[in-house]
Design an enzyme around this catalytic site. Structure first.
Site, PDB file in Angstrom:
ATOM      1  N   ASN A   9      23.062   7.429   4.017  1.00 32.84           N
ATOM      2  CA  ASN A   9      22.867   8.868   4.149  1.00 32.84           C
ATOM      3  C   ASN A   9      22.489   9.135   5.603  1.00 32.84           C
ATOM      4  O   ASN A   9      21.353   8.902   6.007  1.00 32.84           O
ATOM      5  CB  ASN A   9      21.752   9.296   3.177  1.00 32.84           C
ATOM      6  N   LYS A  16      19.334   6.845   6.363  1.00 29.71           N
ATOM      7  CA  LYS A  16      18.686   6.277   5.183  1.00 29.71           C
ATOM      8  C   LYS A  16      19.685   5.367   4.496  1.00 29.71           C
ATOM      9  O   LYS A  16      20.873   5.684   4.437  1.00 29.71           O
ATOM     10  CB  LYS A  16      18.286   7.387   4.200  1.00 29.71           C
ATOM     11  N   ARG A  90      26.957   9.504   1.668  1.00 29.17           N
ATOM     12  CA  ARG A  90      26.686  10.871   1.270  1.00 29.17           C
ATOM     13  C   ARG A  90      27.299  11.788   2.331  1.00 29.17           C
ATOM     14  O   ARG A  90      26.990  11.654   3.516  1.00 29.17           O
ATOM     15  CB  ARG A  90      25.187  11.112   1.187  1.00 29.17           C
ATOM     16  N   HIS A 179      23.508  19.666  -3.222  1.00 27.02           N
ATOM     17  CA  HIS A 179      22.688  18.832  -4.131  1.00 27.02           C
ATOM     18  C   HIS A 179      23.464  18.497  -5.408  1.00 27.02           C
ATOM     19  O   HIS A 179      22.863  18.219  -6.448  1.00 27.02           O
ATOM     20  CB  HIS A 179      21.383  19.543  -4.579  1.00 27.02           C
ATOM     21  N   LEU A 208      13.814  20.798  -6.722  1.00 24.73           N
ATOM     22  CA  LEU A 208      12.828  21.367  -5.800  1.00 24.73           C
ATOM     23  C   LEU A 208      12.303  20.279  -4.872  1.00 24.73           C
ATOM     24  O   LEU A 208      11.307  19.611  -5.163  1.00 24.73           O
ATOM     25  CB  LEU A 208      11.666  21.998  -6.586  1.00 24.73           C
ATOM     26  N   GLY A 209      13.007  20.057  -3.784  1.00 23.64           N
ATOM     27  CA  GLY A 209      12.529  19.116  -2.764  1.00 23.64           C
ATOM     28  C   GLY A 209      12.191  19.929  -1.535  1.00 23.64           C
ATOM     29  O   GLY A 209      11.774  21.093  -1.643  1.00 23.64           O
ATOM     30  N   ARG A 240      13.374  26.812   4.788  1.00 19.15           N
ATOM     31  CA  ARG A 240      14.450  27.804   4.758  1.00 19.15           C
ATOM     32  C   ARG A 240      14.055  29.015   3.926  1.00 19.15           C
ATOM     33  O   ARG A 240      13.392  28.876   2.900  1.00 19.15           O
ATOM     34  CB  ARG A 240      15.727  27.205   4.154  1.00 19.15           C
ATOM     35  N   MET A 282       4.236  20.964   0.038  1.00 17.75           N
ATOM     36  CA  MET A 282       3.577  21.738  -1.004  1.00 17.75           C
ATOM     37  C   MET A 282       2.141  21.266  -1.267  1.00 17.75           C
ATOM     38  O   MET A 282       1.291  22.055  -1.651  1.00 17.75           O
ATOM     39  CB  MET A 282       4.425  21.623  -2.274  1.00 17.75           C
ATOM     40  N   VAL A 330       8.905  18.328  -5.380  1.00 19.38           N
ATOM     41  CA  VAL A 330       8.029  19.332  -5.989  1.00 19.38           C
ATOM     42  C   VAL A 330       8.240  19.350  -7.505  1.00 19.38           C
ATOM     43  O   VAL A 330       7.274  19.323  -8.283  1.00 19.38           O
ATOM     44  CB  VAL A 330       8.293  20.733  -5.387  1.00 19.38           C
ATOM     45  N   GLU A 383      19.856  10.135  -6.552  1.00 22.99           N
ATOM     46  CA  GLU A 383      21.152  10.422  -5.931  1.00 22.99           C
ATOM     47  C   GLU A 383      21.865   9.132  -5.530  1.00 22.99           C
ATOM     48  O   GLU A 383      23.086   9.048  -5.597  1.00 22.99           O
ATOM     49  CB  GLU A 383      20.947  11.347  -4.727  1.00 22.99           C
TER      50      GLU A 383
HETATM   51  P1  ADP Z   1      13.917  15.955   0.388  1.00 21.25           P
HETATM   52  O1  ADP Z   1      14.492  17.304   0.122  1.00 21.25           O
HETATM   53  O2  ADP Z   1      13.476  15.758   1.787  1.00 21.25           O
HETATM   54  O3  ADP Z   1      14.692  14.815  -0.223  1.00 21.25           O
HETATM   55  P2  ADP Z   1      11.914  15.417  -1.648  1.00 21.25           P
HETATM   56  O4  ADP Z   1      12.672  15.659  -2.881  1.00 21.25           O
HETATM   57  O5  ADP Z   1      11.448  14.032  -1.360  1.00 21.25           O
HETATM   58  O6  ADP Z   1      12.565  16.035  -0.370  1.00 21.25           O
HETATM   59  O7  ADP Z   1      10.632  16.363  -1.682  1.00 21.25           O
HETATM   60  C1  ADP Z   1       9.715  16.375  -0.611  1.00 21.25           C
HETATM   61  C2  ADP Z   1       8.706  17.463  -0.882  1.00 21.25           C
HETATM   62  O8  ADP Z   1       8.107  17.265  -2.169  1.00 21.25           O
HETATM   63  C3  ADP Z   1       7.513  17.440   0.058  1.00 21.25           C
HETATM   64  O9  ADP Z   1       7.782  18.164   1.229  1.00 21.25           O
HETATM   65  C4  ADP Z   1       6.433  18.121  -0.754  1.00 21.25           C
HETATM   66  O10 ADP Z   1       6.503  19.509  -0.563  1.00 21.25           O
HETATM   67  C5  ADP Z   1       6.808  17.821  -2.181  1.00 21.25           C
HETATM   68  N1  ADP Z   1       5.894  16.898  -2.844  1.00 21.25           N
HETATM   69  C6  ADP Z   1       5.884  15.552  -2.794  1.00 21.25           C
HETATM   70  N2  ADP Z   1       4.879  15.060  -3.532  1.00 21.25           N
HETATM   71  C7  ADP Z   1       4.226  16.120  -4.061  1.00 21.25           C
HETATM   72  C8  ADP Z   1       3.079  16.288  -4.904  1.00 21.25           C
HETATM   73  N3  ADP Z   1       2.387  15.248  -5.370  1.00 21.25           N
HETATM   74  N4  ADP Z   1       2.720  17.546  -5.214  1.00 21.25           N
HETATM   75  C9  ADP Z   1       3.403  18.606  -4.747  1.00 21.25           C
HETATM   76  N5  ADP Z   1       4.471  18.507  -3.950  1.00 21.25           N
HETATM   77  C10 ADP Z   1       4.884  17.295  -3.619  1.00 21.25           C
END
Ligand code: ADP
Length: 395
Positions: A9, A16, A90, A179, A208-209, A240, A282, A330, A383
């Protein structure tokens, strides 16, 4: 073990990678080269329970992949002994052209390059990764797996913007969705977990990332998704805006004199939770909100409000709902966000059991109470395994 897939990726400044056994889903190595092109790059390589960390100047994706291949040789597992069946790449934007994975040849590369104007932040980096990998690993097939492919056949009513038809056609403007690999994996995994036939389920998946997107999936096929021409549309994200009146852009250009690049950075990198609260993570936002920080509280309210709107809208699009699945950073970890999204949605059959919701775990789990009309699930996304499976599906 009959073989492995190297999943790559390539981002604008990162690479990655995972070496995956597609049969049992195990990871033989997981790693990241970060801050490519900056003065000091970090390289992290996890294999066999050991993490190897290096700091070096890595000027390009080519150097990054050379370093990674060197690490495989040095600390293992040696790629030459790992029976690499394919390299799965990816690729963010597959446009109208790719409805599934593609075995990479010069034509496929040229098409990905042609699509770059639609994904200027992503496709050029993806392309750089592919070119380097083909050069350094010339003896294995390389497969492109597109973020957009799952949404390729989105119904026209959902994919079409109410924009002048000719302009839209001329410039390839439609909702592509992103996604897709995650939405596909999560919706299938949810059906398998419930022991239900995918064909019978109406699902909403909330990925929700840092980037975030929602999809409505009927019988395993997406019927709507929140990201559009680019990953900017839809939910509130880490950095965003998600949905915004496009006239905001015109207004800022006219009355604040902002240029295209400045607006791009504002909407993609300086907005969302970071713009609202100062933080895109978050966990930090919750910490501040608990201390009474007004901006953090409002940020969370805006984030949850947007999610609720999409859940309601997609339930209507689907004509009812069987499964609501939360995934990514998230979605998998943030019990408060899950509880707040579900709160007050009894009317749609959505309920969350407070005790189940706060239990932690790495496996798929149901957080709705027994007998609830909608199965609310937490489904850790994967993924890489999906990319590995898609890659070998072409061999
Ligand atoms: P990406 O879109 O970079 O792949 P991820 O799916 O790994 O992201 O999500 C990263 C986000 O998840 C972090 O920026 C944070 O906001 C959130 N996150 C990670 N762990 C927790 C947690 N324990 N509680 C709340 N939010 C979390």
């Amino acid at each position: 073990m009959s073989g492995t897939v190297l999943v790559l990726n390539s981002g604008s400044s990162s690479l990655k990678y995972q070496l995956v056994d597609p049969e049992d889903g195990s990871r033989l190595a997981v790693g990241l080269v970060d801050r490519i092109g900056e003065a000091s790059s970090t390289i992290e390589h996890d294999a066999d329970g050991t993490t190897t960390e290096r700091h070096a100047t890595v000027r390009s994706h080519q150097e990054a992949l050379r370093t990674v291949i060197g690490l495989f040789d040095e600390v293992g597992p040696r790629l030459a002994d790992a029976h690499v069946l394919a390299v799965g790449h990816r690729v963010v934007m597959g446009g109208q052209e790719f409805a599934g994975p593609a075995l990479i040849d010069d034509d496929v590369l040229a098409t990905i390059e042609r699509l770059a104007p639609l994904a200027p932040l992503h496709n050029p980096a993806n392309l750089a990764g592919i070119e380097v990998a083909r050069e350094l690993l010339p003896d294995v097939p390389h497969v492109a797996v597109f973020d957009t492919a799952f949404f390729h056949d989105l119904p026209a009513a959902a994919a079409t913007y109410a924009l002048d038809r000719e302009v839209a056609q001329q410039h390839g403007i439609r909702r592509y969705g992103f996604h897709g690999t995650s939405h596909q994996y999560v919706s299938r995994t949810a059906a398998a977990f419930l022991g239900r036939d995918l064909a019978d389920l109406r699902q909403i998946v909330l990925h929700l990332g840092n980037g975030a997107s929602a999809s409505a999936i009927a019988g395993g096929r997406p019927v709507d998704t929140s990201m559009g021409l680019t990953p900017l549309e839809g939910l509130v994200m880490g950095t965003r805006t998600g949905d915004i009146d496009p006239a905001v852009v015109l207004h800022l250009a006219r009355s604040a004199g902002m240029g295209i690049d400045e607006l791009d950075a504002l909407l993609n990198r300086r907005s969302g939770m970071r713009g609202l609260t100062g933080h895109n993570d978050m966990r930090e936002v919750h910490r501040l909100a608990a201390e009474g920080d007004e901006a953090a509280r409002l940020g969370l309210d805006v984030y949850v409000h947007r999610l609720k709107k999409y859940v309601g809208a997609y339930t209507a699009v689907l004509g009812g709902l069987d499964v609501l699945a939360f995934t990514a950073g998230v979605g998998e970890n943030d019990a408060e966000v899950r509880a707040r999204v579900a709160a007050g949605l009894d009317v749609l059959g959505i309920r969350v059991d407070p005790e189940r919701n706060v239990e932690r775990g790495d496996d798929v789990r149901r957080i709705s109470p027994e007998g609830a009309a909608v199965d609310v699930l937490v489904v850790p996304t994967d993924e890489e395994i999906t990319i590995a499976h898609e890659a070998i599906s072409l061999l």
